[in-house]
Design a protein around this motif. Sequence first.
Motif, PDB file in Angstrom:
ATOM      1  N   TRP A 194       0.830  -1.210   0.000  1.00 28.61           N
ATOM      2  CA  TRP A 194       0.000   0.000   0.000  1.00 28.61           C
ATOM      3  C   TRP A 194       0.865   1.260   0.000  1.00 28.61           C
ATOM      4  CZ3 TRP A 194      -4.296  -0.161  -2.059  1.00 28.61           C
ATOM      5  CH2 TRP A 194      -5.199  -1.196  -1.864  1.00 28.61           C
ATOM      6  N   GLY A 245       0.506   4.181  -2.570  1.00 30.03           N
ATOM      7  CA  GLY A 245       0.305   5.562  -2.133  1.00 30.03           C
ATOM      8  C   GLY A 245       1.347   6.520  -2.682  1.00 30.03           C
ATOM      9  N   LEU A 279      -6.615  11.792  -1.516  1.00 24.57           N
ATOM     10  CA  LEU A 279      -6.903  11.342  -0.154  1.00 24.57           C
ATOM     11  C   LEU A 279      -6.607   9.854  -0.002  1.00 24.57           C
ATOM     12  CD1 LEU A 279      -7.878  11.973   2.676  1.00 24.57           C
ATOM     13  CD2 LEU A 279     -10.223  11.583   1.882  1.00 24.57           C
ATOM     14  N   SER A 280      -6.968   9.055  -0.997  1.00 24.26           N
ATOM     15  CA  SER A 280      -6.675   7.623  -0.952  1.00 24.26           C
ATOM     16  C   SER A 280      -5.179   7.391  -0.869  1.00 24.26           C
ATOM     17  CB  SER A 280      -7.206   6.918  -2.199  1.00 24.26           C
ATOM     18  OG  SER A 280      -8.599   6.972  -2.255  1.00 24.26           O
ATOM     19  N   VAL A 332      -2.919   9.352   0.369  1.00 23.22           N
ATOM     20  CA  VAL A 332      -2.442   9.722   1.710  1.00 23.22           C
ATOM     21  C   VAL A 332      -2.722   8.585   2.695  1.00 23.22           C
ATOM     22  CG1 VAL A 332      -2.854  11.285   3.654  1.00 23.22           C
ATOM     23  CG2 VAL A 332      -2.599  12.204   1.352  1.00 23.22           C
ATOM     24  N   ILE A 333      -3.914   8.013   2.628  1.00 27.02           N
ATOM     25  CA  ILE A 333      -4.269   6.914   3.527  1.00 27.02           C
ATOM     26  C   ILE A 333      -3.395   5.697   3.255  1.00 27.02           C
ATOM     27  CG2 ILE A 333      -6.110   5.278   4.134  1.00 27.02           C
ATOM     28  CD1 ILE A 333      -8.065   7.674   3.660  1.00 27.02           C
ATOM     29  N   TYR A 334      -3.181   5.349   1.989  1.00 24.48           N
ATOM     30  CA  TYR A 334      -2.312   4.223   1.642  1.00 24.48           C
ATOM     31  C   TYR A 334      -0.898   4.448   2.182  1.00 24.48           C
ATOM     32  CZ  TYR A 334      -5.901   2.845  -1.786  1.00 24.48           C
ATOM     33  OH  TYR A 334      -7.065   2.471  -2.397  1.00 24.48           O
ATOM     34  N   THR A 335      -0.414   5.665   2.073  1.00 24.68           N
ATOM     35  CA  THR A 335       0.927   5.984   2.557  1.00 24.68           C
ATOM     36  C   THR A 335       1.007   5.838   4.073  1.00 24.68           C
ATOM     37  OG1 THR A 335       1.286   7.467   0.676  1.00 24.68           O
ATOM     38  CG2 THR A 335       2.722   7.760   2.584  1.00 24.68           C
ATOM     39  N   ILE A 336      -0.008   6.295   4.786  1.00 22.30           N
ATOM     40  CA  ILE A 336      -0.025   6.161   6.248  1.00 22.30           C
ATOM     41  C   ILE A 336      -0.036   4.688   6.649  1.00 22.30           C
ATOM     42  CG2 ILE A 336      -1.437   6.555   8.312  1.00 22.30           C
ATOM     43  CD1 ILE A 336      -2.244   9.262   6.999  1.00 22.30           C
ATOM     44  N   VAL A 337      -0.835   3.881   5.961  1.00 22.32           N
ATOM     45  CA  VAL A 337      -0.864   2.440   6.244  1.00 22.32           C
ATOM     46  C   VAL A 337       0.515   1.827   5.985  1.00 22.32           C
ATOM     47  CG1 VAL A 337      -1.838   0.227   5.500  1.00 22.32           C
ATOM     48  CG2 VAL A 337      -3.339   2.197   5.836  1.00 22.32           C
TER      49      VAL A 337
END
Length: 75
Positions: A19, A23, A45-46, A48-53
């Motif tokens: 992910w 991201g 936004l997706s 950013v979320i993938y990068t955080i995961v």
Amino acid sequence: MEWLSRLALALIIIGALNWLLVGLFEWDLVTALFGGDVLRSSSGLSRVIYTIVGLAGIYAISFFFKENAVVKNDK
């Protein structure tokens, strides 16, 4: 049962790192290895979320080197 916990952790980390690649680069490693369209279009936004995961997956690597009370009680 400890081996099962370690295997699950390894799979979670691999998924999170995939992910992270999606991201940051919109590139899917699992699809590249096993076939399919490796580029993924995602909203900002997706991504950013993938990068955080993915960053959480990098952090989770440290769990391999820590004693875990849950694993100790599970033996």
